[in-house]
Every structure is written in C-alpha cells, then in structure tokens.
Design a protein around this motif. Structure first.
Motif, PDB file in Angstrom:
ATOM      1  N   THR A 347       0.832  -1.210   0.000  1.00  0.00           N
ATOM      2  CA  THR A 347       0.000   0.000   0.000  1.00  0.00           C
ATOM      3  C   THR A 347       0.864   1.256   0.000  1.00  0.00           C
ATOM      4  O   THR A 347       0.344   2.352   0.182  1.00  0.00           O
ATOM      5  N   GLY A 348       2.161   1.100  -0.210  1.00  0.00           N
ATOM      6  CA  GLY A 348       3.056   2.241  -0.221  1.00  0.00           C
ATOM      7  C   GLY A 348       2.806   3.160  -1.406  1.00  0.00           C
ATOM      8  O   GLY A 348       2.386   2.726  -2.485  1.00  0.00           O
ATOM      9  N   SER A 360       6.976  10.129   0.795  1.00  0.00           N
ATOM     10  CA  SER A 360       6.872   8.676   0.831  1.00  0.00           C
ATOM     11  C   SER A 360       5.896   8.318   1.938  1.00  0.00           C
ATOM     12  O   SER A 360       5.960   8.881   3.038  1.00  0.00           O
ATOM     13  N   GLY A 361       4.977   7.403   1.650  1.00  0.00           N
ATOM     14  CA  GLY A 361       3.982   7.051   2.666  1.00  0.00           C
ATOM     15  C   GLY A 361       3.297   5.744   2.367  1.00  0.00           C
ATOM     16  O   GLY A 361       3.711   4.984   1.481  1.00  0.00           O
ATOM     17  N   GLY A 362       2.235   5.474   3.112  1.00  0.00           N
ATOM     18  CA  GLY A 362       1.468   4.259   2.907  1.00  0.00           C
ATOM     19  C   GLY A 362       0.671   3.890   4.144  1.00  0.00           C
ATOM     20  O   GLY A 362       0.760   4.551   5.185  1.00  0.00           O
ATOM     21  N   GLN A 363      -0.115   2.832   4.010  1.00  0.00           N
ATOM     22  CA  GLN A 363      -0.775   2.257   5.177  1.00  0.00           C
ATOM     23  C   GLN A 363       0.244   1.389   5.894  1.00  0.00           C
ATOM     24  O   GLN A 363       1.114   0.759   5.269  1.00  0.00           O
ATOM     25  N   ARG A 364       0.145   1.348   7.231  1.00  0.00           N
ATOM     26  CA  ARG A 364       1.140   0.617   8.032  1.00  0.00           C
ATOM     27  C   ARG A 364       0.587  -0.748   8.438  1.00  0.00           C
ATOM     28  O   ARG A 364      -0.622  -0.923   8.589  1.00  0.00           O
ATOM     29  N   GLU A 365       1.492  -1.659   8.649  1.00  0.00           N
ATOM     30  CA  GLU A 365       1.095  -2.977   9.156  1.00  0.00           C
ATOM     31  C   GLU A 365       0.825  -2.855  10.649  1.00  0.00           C
ATOM     32  O   GLU A 365       1.731  -2.567  11.421  1.00  0.00           O
ATOM     33  N   HIS A 366      -0.433  -3.056  11.044  1.00  0.00           N
ATOM     34  CA  HIS A 366      -0.804  -2.856  12.448  1.00  0.00           C
ATOM     35  C   HIS A 366      -0.967  -4.168  13.206  1.00  0.00           C
ATOM     36  O   HIS A 366      -1.217  -4.155  14.411  1.00  0.00           O
ATOM     37  N   GLY A 401       0.092   7.037   6.921  1.00  0.00           N
ATOM     38  CA  GLY A 401       0.703   8.359   7.004  1.00  0.00           C
ATOM     39  C   GLY A 401       1.801   8.524   5.974  1.00  0.00           C
ATOM     40  O   GLY A 401       1.961   7.698   5.062  1.00  0.00           O
ATOM     41  N   TRP A 402       2.577   9.568   6.166  1.00  0.00           N
ATOM     42  CA  TRP A 402       3.613   9.899   5.187  1.00  0.00           C
ATOM     43  C   TRP A 402       4.610  10.901   5.758  1.00  0.00           C
ATOM     44  O   TRP A 402       4.381  11.509   6.798  1.00  0.00           O
TER      45      TRP A 402
END
Length: 434
Positions: A347-348, A360-366, A401-402
């Motif tokens: 998702t980056g 640079s950003g993306g959804q994080r692995e939670h 975030g980013w």
C-alpha cells in the motif's frame, strides 16, 4: 530601540528614527543620498552639504556599506525617491561599522558562488531575493501546520537521539551517549506510529531528520526537515488525500501572503497553486510510461526502483504533482502494509513533483505477527525494536501516514537549482560549519 520606525512605515510629515544597514551612498556633488535598508525595505536619506551640519554630512558620506546606523529626522514627500519619500536627517549614529572589504556583495550587483554565499550566510540573507526564500519557507511551515490542524491532527515532537535506526541500514550517524552507542534519528516514523495507538490518534511533526547518505547532489542533504503525518483509522488512499490537502495549502498560503517575496524572486507571474486532484498512477503504469519515453538505456522491469532519469522522464510526461501507488512489497520498508488480496503488492505510495520525489507514505502494518515477520524478511532483529513492536500487542488501530521533505517542497515550489538554497545552514558531506 523602542521608538524605531520601519522604513516601510515612514509617512510624510512624521518625525522618525529608522535603523538598519547602509545599502549604498551616492555622492552627487552638492547633494548626497544614503540608502538605508531594513527588513521592511529601503529609504533614502538626503544629505545637503551646504545646508546641513558638516559633521552630520561627513558621518553619512564616510560610513561604509553594510554598517548599521540609526537615523533620526523628518520624512518628506519626494516623488523622485525610490519610495516617494525621503528623510531629512537631524542625526546619524553609527551603531556598528562594517569592514570595507566584504566577502560578498549584499546588493547583488556582483554574483557570488554558492559556497561563498553559504560561508557568509548572514550577509547573503541581506539580499532581497535570498531573504524572500526564507520568508516563503516560514509561510509554508505556517500553512502546513494550519492544514494539519484543519485535519484534526495534534502536533508532536519525537526524539532525535535513538537506540536503533528507523529502517536499519548504513544511513545512520552513530554518536556516543553516556558510554553507549546511539544514533541520530532517520525519521520519526516509529514514534508517530506509536502515537496513533495512543489517545492522540492523529498527529503531525515538523522537525529535523539525519541521514548519513554518501550522495553529494543538488537535491540531497544529511540534515533535513521532515513534515510528517500519521492517522489512526486511515488507509493509504485517505493518507494521499491528506497529503494533497497539505501541499495545496502550502501553495495557497504563499500565493496569499508572499506576493512581495515572489516578486523579489521574479515569480509573481508564473507562480500557480496546483489545481484539481493529483493523478494517481500505479507503479506498473509508471514503469510502462517511463519505458515508453525512450529516455532510459535499459527498460525497467517489475521490482526495479525508479532511477533519477526515469523520474524526470515521467515528471515531464505527467507535467504536475502526482502519486505513484501500489509499489512492490519487496522494495518498501517493513512497516508498510501489503494489500490484503496480494502480498506482493504494498500500500506504499510516493508523491512526486515533476522534478523529484517529495513524499513517501502508505498504510502501516498494524498486526503484531505480520509486523515481526516484516522485520525478519528485511534482515532486521525484532528484539532491537521491542519498545516499538510490543505496543502492537495492546490494540494498535489500522493507520496510515507519510513524510514530506520540507526543503524539497521549497526547492520545487520556487524552482531553486540547489536544495542548499532552501536551508539556512546546510549540512552535507563537506559542510559542517557555519
């Protein structure tokens, strides 16, 4: 000086005391002019040799350029003066005499090399066009902070001395911390993620980052300003929406509040606020469009990072800010979440200006187990990051975030040739002083 008047506020009929730097002295025979400069502009001080006190006139004529002076007198209307007014002085006090041999010309009539300018940054910023860059930079930071608050984000400050690097690798500056090895932080990434798991949920930070990169290019620094955002219950598409909002707000703030500065830089007619949504290209689409330009010696294939010349070719093709999404998982950091239906696709995202990458950003692995797996897949020891990973056992929400390069934003917005022009005192491989 409590009674000081800025030059821009001097009105005909006023009795004023102005203070600033001697921009130049023009001796025309029976009459002379001292041009005084302060933050707000310049004003002409008229010296009539036959009608004024001889000592007063000599003080005005003999003072060297860039000396600091205070002038008290009456403001009179004078259409022939650069600002339509001039001061007839009652007194001229020299507060600090400048050497007659200056390392550069603050009037800008004689150009100086960038290295000379950076060695003498205080003098360099006396030039209107250089000062304008930093007035605009300040407006950008004010505008992005306001934009983050519009999004309901709380401002935070995270540590810059850390026990482990954010992403590992060789781009770390080691320091000795009370007999232990520590590092200057590469990014607030891990800390801002911890904050979305707290009661704050949505946060931003504007602060320094440190990267021991060997690059010595016009767009790389070893100490930079990172503009960071992280939000709980956001996915990568919502993070891109927030990024677009913040970048547009920066342009809007400059357009609304920095017209004089844009004029000083000669940008008043060409400065434009980005209009419409930023295009979103997948990584696969990006490499196809780069290959189609024919600008590269070798065609890009899936899994390649984008070379600088490829980014430029794509930027010329797109012609505006844009996003590159859906990068291969293998070339994005461990904390970037993969798509649920394809673990080879992350998702980056990157947000690009036609000249270079800005974000640079993306959804994080939670999810804890998958996060730890990501560490191991990239050759990092999860135990070294236990302060970070353990919090994912206690209810970490989905988040995204980013990070945005502050100097790169200034550089691309103003069309600067070198990123060092957007930094007061740059830090790169050669420069540690001033």
């Amino acid at each position: 000086m409590q009674n000081r008047t800025h030059t821009a506020d001097a009105e005909p009929g006023d009795s004023v005391t102005v203070a600033g730097w001697v921009h130049e002295v023009r001796d025309l025979g029976g009459i002379a002019f001292l041009i005084l400069r302060d933050k707000s502009g310049k004003i002409q001080v008229k010296l009539e040799k036959d009608e004024m006190d001889e000592e007063l006139v000599e003080t005005g004529l003999d003072v060297s350029r860039e000396s600091v002076v205070s002038v008290t007198g009456e403001v009179k209307e004078e259409p022939r003066a650069p600002t339509d007014v001039e001061i007839v002085p009652e007194s001229i006090d020299v507060l600090a005499e400048a050497d007659t041999q200056l390392p550069l010309d603050p009037s800008g009539k004689v150009d100086a090399e960038l290295s000379t300018r950076l060695d003498n940054r205080t003098l360099d910023l006396r030039k209107d066009e250089v000062k304008a860059i930093f007035e605009i930079r300040g407006e950008i930071l004010r505008s992005v902070r306001d934009a983050f608050r519009d999004l309901g984000a709380s401002e935070i400050n995270t540590p810059k001395i850390v026990a482990t690097g954010t992403e590992g690798g060789t781009e770390l500056f080691p320091i000795t911390y009370f007999g232990k090895e520590a590092f200057m932080n590469q990014s607030p990434q891990l800390f801002k993620q911890l904050m979305v798991g707290s009661g704050l949920e949505r946060v931003f930070e504007v602060g320094p980052i440190f990267r021991a990169e060997e690059h010595n290019t016009p767009r790389h620094l070893n100490e930079a300003t990172s503009i960071d955002f992280e939000s709980a219950f956001f996915d990568h598409t919502e993070a891109m929406d927030a990024c677009e909002h913040v970048v547009k707000a920066a342009y809007e703030g400059v357009a609304e509040n920095c017209q004089e500065e844009l004029e000083a830089l000669g940008l008043e007619d060409e400065f434009e606020v980005p209009d419409g949504e930023f295009p979103r290209l997948t990584y696969e689409e990006a490499i196809e469009r780069i290959n189609a330009t024919g600008e590269l010696d070798e065609q890009l294939v899936w899994g390649d990072d984008l070379p600088t010349e490829g980014e430029r070719a794509l930027g010329d093709d797109v012609g505006q800010h844009y996003f590159i999404t859906d990068w291969p998982s293998e070339i994005k950091p461990f904390y970037i979440k993969d798509h649920d239906d394809d673990d080879q696709l992350s998702t980056g995202f990157d947000m690009m200006h036609p000249r270079m990458e800005l974000v640079s950003g993306g959804q994080r692995e939670h999810r804890y187990d998958r996060l730890v797996d990501g560490f191991e897949q990239q050759g990092l020891d999860p135990d070294a990051f236990e302060y970070y990973t353990k919090m994912f056992k206690y209810g970490m929400p989905p988040h995204a975030g980013w990070g945005l390069g502050g100097e790169r934003l200034v550089m691309t917005m103003l069309g600067l040739d070198n990123i060092r022009e957007a930094v007061l005192f740059p830090r790169d491989r050669q420069r540690l002083s001033p």
